[in-house]
Design a protein around this motif. Structure first.
Motif, mmCIF file in Angstrom:
data_model
loop_
_atom_site.group_PDB
_atom_site.id
_atom_site.type_symbol
_atom_site.label_atom_id
_atom_site.label_comp_id
_atom_site.label_asym_id
_atom_site.label_seq_id
_atom_site.Cartn_x
_atom_site.Cartn_y
_atom_site.Cartn_z
ATOM 1 N N VAL A 12 0.853 -1.185 0.000
ATOM 2 C CA VAL A 12 0.000 0.000 0.000
ATOM 3 C C VAL A 12 0.891 1.237 0.000
ATOM 4 O O VAL A 12 2.018 1.206 0.498
ATOM 5 N N GLN A 13 0.395 2.314 -0.572
ATOM 6 C CA GLN A 13 1.136 3.566 -0.556
ATOM 7 C C GLN A 13 1.006 4.254 0.797
ATOM 8 O O GLN A 13 0.022 4.052 1.529
ATOM 9 N N ALA A 14 1.981 5.056 1.121
ATOM 10 C CA ALA A 14 1.920 5.831 2.351
ATOM 11 C C ALA A 14 0.630 6.645 2.398
ATOM 12 O O ALA A 14 0.208 7.223 1.383
ATOM 13 N N GLY A 15 0.012 6.656 3.566
ATOM 14 C CA GLY A 15 -1.262 7.330 3.728
ATOM 15 C C GLY A 15 -2.468 6.429 3.515
ATOM 16 O O GLY A 15 -3.599 6.822 3.841
ATOM 17 N N GLY A 16 -2.219 5.248 2.997
ATOM 18 C CA GLY A 16 -3.302 4.315 2.724
ATOM 19 C C GLY A 16 -3.705 3.499 3.941
ATOM 20 O O GLY A 16 -3.206 3.721 5.051
ATOM 21 N N SER A 17 -4.600 2.550 3.701
ATOM 22 C CA SER A 17 -5.152 1.732 4.778
ATOM 23 C C SER A 17 -5.133 0.259 4.408
ATOM 24 O O SER A 17 -5.187 -0.103 3.224
ATOM 25 N N LEU A 18 -5.045 -0.560 5.428
ATOM 26 C CA LEU A 18 -5.188 -2.002 5.291
ATOM 27 C C LEU A 18 -5.927 -2.516 6.521
ATOM 28 O O LEU A 18 -5.827 -1.931 7.602
ATOM 29 N N ARG A 19 -6.602 -3.636 6.346
ATOM 30 C CA ARG A 19 -7.257 -4.297 7.469
ATOM 31 C C ARG A 19 -6.758 -5.726 7.556
ATOM 32 O O ARG A 19 -6.985 -6.513 6.624
ATOM 33 N N LEU A 20 -6.101 -6.032 8.644
ATOM 34 C CA LEU A 20 -5.635 -7.385 8.871
ATOM 35 C C LEU A 20 -6.692 -8.163 9.650
ATOM 36 O O LEU A 20 -7.372 -7.605 10.518
ATOM 37 N N SER A 21 -6.788 -9.441 9.341
ATOM 38 C CA SER A 21 -7.676 -10.339 10.067
ATOM 39 C C SER A 21 -6.865 -11.508 10.602
ATOM 40 O O SER A 21 -5.870 -11.912 10.001
ATOM 41 N N CYS A 22 -7.310 -12.038 11.702
ATOM 42 C CA CYS A 22 -6.678 -13.217 12.292
ATOM 43 C C CYS A 22 -7.795 -14.157 12.720
ATOM 44 O O CYS A 22 -8.536 -13.860 13.663
ATOM 45 N N ALA A 23 -7.921 -15.245 11.999
ATOM 46 C CA ALA A 23 -8.961 -16.223 12.288
ATOM 47 C C ALA A 23 -8.414 -17.309 13.194
ATOM 48 O O ALA A 23 -7.324 -17.858 12.952
ATOM 49 N N ALA A 24 -9.169 -17.619 14.224
ATOM 50 C CA ALA A 24 -8.742 -18.613 15.204
ATOM 51 C C ALA A 24 -9.607 -19.854 15.125
ATOM 52 O O ALA A 24 -10.830 -19.758 14.946
ATOM 53 N N LYS A 65 -0.717 4.478 17.928
ATOM 54 C CA LYS A 65 -1.888 5.024 18.598
ATOM 55 C C LYS A 65 -2.491 6.152 17.768
ATOM 56 O O LYS A 65 -1.788 7.037 17.282
ATOM 57 N N GLY A 66 -3.798 6.083 17.586
ATOM 58 C CA GLY A 66 -4.492 7.085 16.786
ATOM 59 C C GLY A 66 -4.593 6.738 15.314
ATOM 60 O O GLY A 66 -5.366 7.360 14.575
ATOM 61 N N ARG A 67 -3.824 5.735 14.884
ATOM 62 C CA ARG A 67 -3.861 5.320 13.472
ATOM 63 C C ARG A 67 -4.391 3.898 13.308
ATOM 64 O O ARG A 67 -5.047 3.597 12.311
ATOM 65 N N PHE A 68 -4.112 3.051 14.264
ATOM 66 C CA PHE A 68 -4.530 1.646 14.199
ATOM 67 C C PHE A 68 -5.653 1.401 15.203
ATOM 68 O O PHE A 68 -5.689 2.010 16.274
ATOM 69 N N THR A 69 -6.526 0.453 14.856
ATOM 70 C CA THR A 69 -7.601 0.047 15.756
ATOM 71 C C THR A 69 -7.684 -1.469 15.793
ATOM 72 O O THR A 69 -7.813 -2.115 14.746
ATOM 73 N N ILE A 70 -7.618 -2.028 16.993
ATOM 74 C CA ILE A 70 -7.778 -3.458 17.170
ATOM 75 C C ILE A 70 -9.207 -3.733 17.612
ATOM 76 O O ILE A 70 -9.789 -2.971 18.399
ATOM 77 N N SER A 71 -9.782 -4.809 17.097
ATOM 78 C CA SER A 71 -11.129 -5.195 17.489
ATOM 79 C C SER A 71 -11.248 -6.706 17.374
ATOM 80 O O SER A 71 -10.375 -7.367 16.803
ATOM 81 N N ARG A 72 -12.319 -7.246 17.917
ATOM 82 C CA ARG A 72 -12.526 -8.680 17.824
ATOM 83 C C ARG A 72 -14.002 -8.977 17.708
ATOM 84 O O ARG A 72 -14.850 -8.216 18.195
ATOM 85 N N ASP A 73 -14.295 -10.104 17.086
ATOM 86 C CA ASP A 73 -15.647 -10.606 16.978
ATOM 87 C C ASP A 73 -15.601 -12.039 17.496
ATOM 88 O O ASP A 73 -15.180 -12.954 16.788
ATOM 89 N N ASN A 74 -16.000 -12.218 18.746
ATOM 90 C CA ASN A 74 -15.887 -13.549 19.354
ATOM 91 C C ASN A 74 -16.830 -14.562 18.707
ATOM 92 O O ASN A 74 -16.566 -15.760 18.734
ATOM 93 N N ALA A 75 -17.903 -14.086 18.129
ATOM 94 C CA ALA A 75 -18.824 -14.998 17.434
ATOM 95 C C ALA A 75 -18.188 -15.550 16.165
ATOM 96 O O ALA A 75 -18.536 -16.648 15.721
ATOM 97 N N LEU A 81 -7.132 -5.878 12.797
ATOM 98 C CA LEU A 81 -6.292 -4.703 13.005
ATOM 99 C C LEU A 81 -6.528 -3.778 11.817
ATOM 100 O O LEU A 81 -6.066 -4.055 10.707
ATOM 101 N N GLN A 82 -7.257 -2.711 12.061
ATOM 102 C CA GLN A 82 -7.485 -1.693 11.038
ATOM 103 C C GLN A 82 -6.332 -0.698 11.095
ATOM 104 O O GLN A 82 -6.086 -0.094 12.139
ATOM 105 N N MET A 83 -5.644 -0.556 9.982
ATOM 106 C CA MET A 83 -4.464 0.296 9.936
ATOM 107 C C MET A 83 -4.710 1.435 8.949
ATOM 108 O O MET A 83 -4.895 1.198 7.756
#
Length: 126
Positions: A12-24, A65-75, A81-83
């Motif tokens: 991704v270019q600088a200034g862009g966004s990515l969303r990482l997922s981690c499936a368990a 901090k302020g750029r990334f957001t971690i979240s989870r969906d237990n269901a 990780l939203q970056m």
């Protein structure tokens, strides 16, 4: 036990966004506090973000901090990780990690995490 599989990395270019997922895998995902770490070439693996078992508490390194957001969906047995506002210095292999724990808090300590994914490459071009 739990198996973790990351996805969502890329270029991704600088200034862009990515969303990482981690499936368990497994049925007890909600018993695990989760974290994201990253490792750049020639550097040690470092803490990025963490989230408590319920998702009610989060923690971030100062660098994201302020750029990334971690979240989870237990269901869905998934942590995200939203970056946003990505910088070239965010380039690294990103790993999710799980720690089965009764604690209601998060952890920044790499050695407290028992399970790790294989990692996903994130490359930010300038």
């Amino acid at each position: 036990q739990v198996q973790l599989v990351e996805s969502g990395g890329g270029l991704v270019q600088a200034g862009g966004s990515l969303r990482l997922s981690c499936a368990a895998s497994g049925r007890t995902f909600s018993n695990y506090r989760m974290g994201w770490f990253r490792q750049a070439p020639g550097k040690e693996r470092e803490f990025v973000a963490a989230i408590s078992r319920s998702g009610g508490t989060t923690d971030y390194s100062d660098s994201v901090k302020g750029r990334f957001t971690i979240s989870r969906d237990n269901a869905k047995n998934t942590v995200y990780l939203q970056m946003n506002s990505l910088k070239p210095e965010d380039t690294a292999v990103y790993y999710c990690a799980g720690d089965i724990s009764r604690s209601i808090y998060t952890s920044r300590r790499r050695n407290e995490y028992d399970y790790w994914g294989q990692g996903t490459q994130v490359t930010v071009s300038s």
